[in-house]
Design an enzyme around this catalytic site. Structure first.
Site, short mmCIF file in Angstrom:
data_model
loop_
_atom_site.label_atom_id
_atom_site.label_comp_id
_atom_site.label_asym_id
_atom_site.label_seq_id
_atom_site.Cartn_x
_atom_site.Cartn_y
_atom_site.Cartn_z
CB SER A 1 -0.95 0.00 1.19
OG SER A 1 -1.85 -1.09 1.08
CG HIS B 1 -1.01 0.86 -3.97
ND1 HIS B 1 -0.70 0.20 -5.13
CD2 HIS B 1 -1.71 -0.04 -3.23
CE1 HIS B 1 -1.20 -1.02 -5.10
NE2 HIS B 1 -1.81 -1.20 -3.95
#
Ligand SMILES: NC(=O)c1ccc[n+]([C@@H]2O[C@H](COP(=O)([O-])OP(=O)(O)OC[C@H]3O[C@@H](n4cnc5c(N)ncnc54)[C@H](O)[C@@H]3O)[C@@H](O)[C@H]2O)c1
Ligand SMILES: [Zn+2]
Ligand SMILES: [Zn+2]
Length: 370
Positions: free
Chosen positions: A42, A45
């Site tokens: 994450s 990202h």
């Protein structure tokens, strides 16, 4: 106080190690000295722009450490406590917390903006308020965080390992055990064996699945999944779907769990093709918020009564489930040490993300120096 932290300045650029300012803990906030921080996809990202945030931005949402100071009114933890930080806080009394859905806690609304719900910030960089991933910023040596992000754990558990229970373990384990409600005898397909998928495999195995098919294009990931309890593996989703049907006399998988690095229409469609009538897809892997990754025949969904379910933090309740997973670790039933491929210094964070991207890591973990 001053702290060293990994900061993102621009999409597409590496992490920069900077000196940041950590503000004093206010009411119900604590100062934490992070011991370890996991390198979850994450945060990658953020680097690629798939999770858009205002930069500069301090990374890291998988963390564990020691409470150094507490602000007024703190009751959940005390100075010296060892804690795992849940990437989503749990206030305990909003509608969602009150109904056992802590991962939807209303106070988690600002985890991406990276400031507290009242709009205040824990960090400053270059004299300006700066957001921190999940209101944690575990890529900093120190942080001021809300007490509701902290789960106290036993002092004898190694924080360097327990750190995985801040995101990867509950998200993966819970995607199988909670969101997917895997039952004894089930056939489960797990798409993507990273820090999250490895724990989905473990969760499915602990829940008693008969067949666990791990899908990953990387051979090392498929081999590792088999060490964790996967009974079969496949290099792509279409092959996994065929295998699921072969193993179930044509019926298909009970549950398909999507834990790939970037969710795509292709992988969601493969999952839909792999499940049986009334089977379930658990969508855990993320993509850019504007990417439409679910393109299914509504008629197939209706006539086959298929279910698709998004899952956040594996639908776990941090205050209960983090302790439960650590108890499973203590009893030897849940493997955590084996999930840590490599430890890094904070200054090596870009190497850590290069290794993740190259498919070499299940989880890389930063060990902070102080
Ligand atoms: N929903 C949540 O609460 C939550 C929490 C944490 C992470 N995530 C998301 O979960 C995803 C996985 O995170 P991670 O840290 O495990 O990532 P990771 O990079 O460690 O693992 C992803 C794996 O997927 C594999 N993969 C890529 N394309 C594939 C395909 N088409 N089929 C099968 N496998 C494929 C990769 O080879 C890799 O092994 C990310 O999108 C992350 O943002 C969601
Ligand atoms: Zn994560
Ligand atoms: Zn709440």
């Amino acid at each position: 106080m001053k702290s060293k932290a990994a900061v993102l300045h621009e999409v597409g650029k590496p992490w920069a190690i900077e000196e940041v300012e950590v503000k004093e803990p206010q009411a119900n906030q604590v100062l934490i000295r992070y011991v370890a921080a996991g390198l979850c996809h994450s945060d990658m990202h953020l680097m690629t722009g798939d999770l858009p945030v205002e930069m500069p931005y301090i990374g890291g949402h998988e963390g564990a450490g020691v409470i150094e100071a507490v602000g007024p009114g703190v009751s959940r933890v005390a100075v010296g406590d060892h804690v795992v930080c849940a990437f989503i806080p749990s206030c305990g009394h909003c509608r969602w917390c009150a109904n056992g859905m802590q991962s939807l806690c209303d106070t988690g609304a600002t985890i991406l903006a990276g400031h507290f719900p009242d709009g205040s910030y824990a960090f400053q960089f270059n004299g300006r308020d700066t957001g921190a991933m999940c209101m944690l910023g575990t890529f900093s040596q120190y942080a001021t965080i809300h007490e509701t992000s902290c789960v106290k754990i036993d002092d004898d558990l190694p924080l360097e390992v327990a750190v995985l229970c801040g995101c990867g373990v509950p998200t993966g384990w819970g995607s199988a055990v909670k969101a997917g409600n895997v039952q004894v005898g089930d056939t489960v397909v797990v798409f993507g064996v990273g820090g999250i998928g490895a724990n989905a495999v473990q969760g499915a195995s602990l829940a008693g699945a008969t067949n666990i098919i791990a899908v990953d294009p990387k051979a090392n990931k498929r081999e590792f999944a088999e060490e964790l309890g996967a009974t079969h593996s496949a290099a792509d989703g279409a092959a996994a779907g065929e295998l699921a049907r072969e193993l179930t006399m044509g019926v298909g998988a009970d549950v398909a769990i999507i834990t790939v690095d970037v969710a795509t229409e292709e992988v969601v469609s493969e999952a839909a093709a792999a499940i049986r009538k009334a089977g379930m897809i658990v969508l855990t892997g993320l993509a850019h918020p504007e990417a439409l990754t679910v393109h299914l025949s509504g008629t197939d969904v209706t006539l086959m009564r298929k279910q698709i379910k998004g899952s956040l933090f594996g639908d776990c309740n941090p205050t209960e489930d983090i302790k439960k997973m650590l108890a499973l670790y203590r009893s030897g039933k849940l493997k955590l040490d084996e999930l840590i491929t490599r430890q890094y210094k904070l200054e090596e964070i870009n190497q850590g993300y290069d290794d993740l991207e190259a498919g070499e890591n299940i989880r890389g973990v930063i060990i902070h120096a102080h």
